[in-house]
Enzyme design. Sequence first.
Site, mmCIF file in Angstrom:
data_model
loop_
_atom_site.group_PDB
_atom_site.id
_atom_site.type_symbol
_atom_site.label_atom_id
_atom_site.label_comp_id
_atom_site.label_asym_id
_atom_site.label_seq_id
_atom_site.Cartn_x
_atom_site.Cartn_y
_atom_site.Cartn_z
ATOM 1 C CG MET A 30 -7.688 7.050 6.216
ATOM 2 S SD MET A 30 -8.461 5.666 5.350
ATOM 3 C CE MET A 30 -9.560 5.017 6.620
ATOM 4 C CE LYS B 100 -7.978 0.274 -1.551
ATOM 5 N NZ LYS B 100 -7.131 -0.925 -1.513
ATOM 6 C CG ASP C 21 -2.029 -0.977 1.180
ATOM 7 O OD1 ASP C 21 -2.281 -1.496 0.083
ATOM 8 O OD2 ASP C 21 -2.654 -1.225 2.229
#
Length: 283
Positions: free
Chosen positions: A203, A90, A68
Amino acid sequence: MNDKSEQELGTGVGARPAPVRYRTNPITSNPNSSAGEVALVGAGPGDPELLTLKAWRLITSAEIVLYDRLVSPEILALIPDSAEKIHVGKQRANHTLPQDQINQRLVDLAKQGFRVVRLKGGDPFIFGRGGEEIETLAGAGVRFQVVPGITAASGCAAYAGIPLTHRDHAQSVRFVTGHLKNNTCDLPWKDYVQTNHTLVFYMGLVGLPIICEQLIKHGMAPDMPIALISKGTTREQQVVTGNLETIVQRVHEEAVQAPTLVIVGQVVALRDRLDWVGGLPIF
């Protein structure tokens, strides 16, 4: 009677300890599966010294690594030159590979007989979509194992000098995704407004204005302490503190960048009381 001495057998006084035999368990396997297997490995929040021994062993012996964007360069450097490295990270509105394609890639590589490491920032089972990946692997009869990592809430809070729980200030802690789907605020905000409680939003940078607005709207004090930690546990770690009314402007002034973690609660105030200066790693 066996004539080996107690020392030779490793049972007497002064005996040498038996050699450590690393196990790959817990592992889920299917007797009809291929020789390959997948390890979902938590890379932690960034500092390579926070890796578990098992994570390090699997990373340094992998044949193929799918990683990632949150995996730090220092951890990526541990991957052998002989291993194929595939970036499947992502970002918001920018997915290198959709999740279903990542799942299928893991299945395909394992069935070709490779030792595959799926390397994830933090912990695979805490907002890491590891559950979706093992569902696909199990359904395809692929051998897999899961290696937990230090999740961002724990690692970043520790390096920022913010205890997530405290006998006087927080008897519980809740992890929440701050990546609001379709920019909506359809979260149980009222449940989040509690006394002696710490909230951690993963996030949460883009959704920070909505988070603060909704917490105040549902009864949280506007002067509730809040911290935003950027690139936690790395050499670029940045910590910005304030309260629900001031933090959005503070973050704008400091030009904070993702990845970030948001901590809300009275425990944040302890950082200033401790005059915290330590915690950053030395590479």
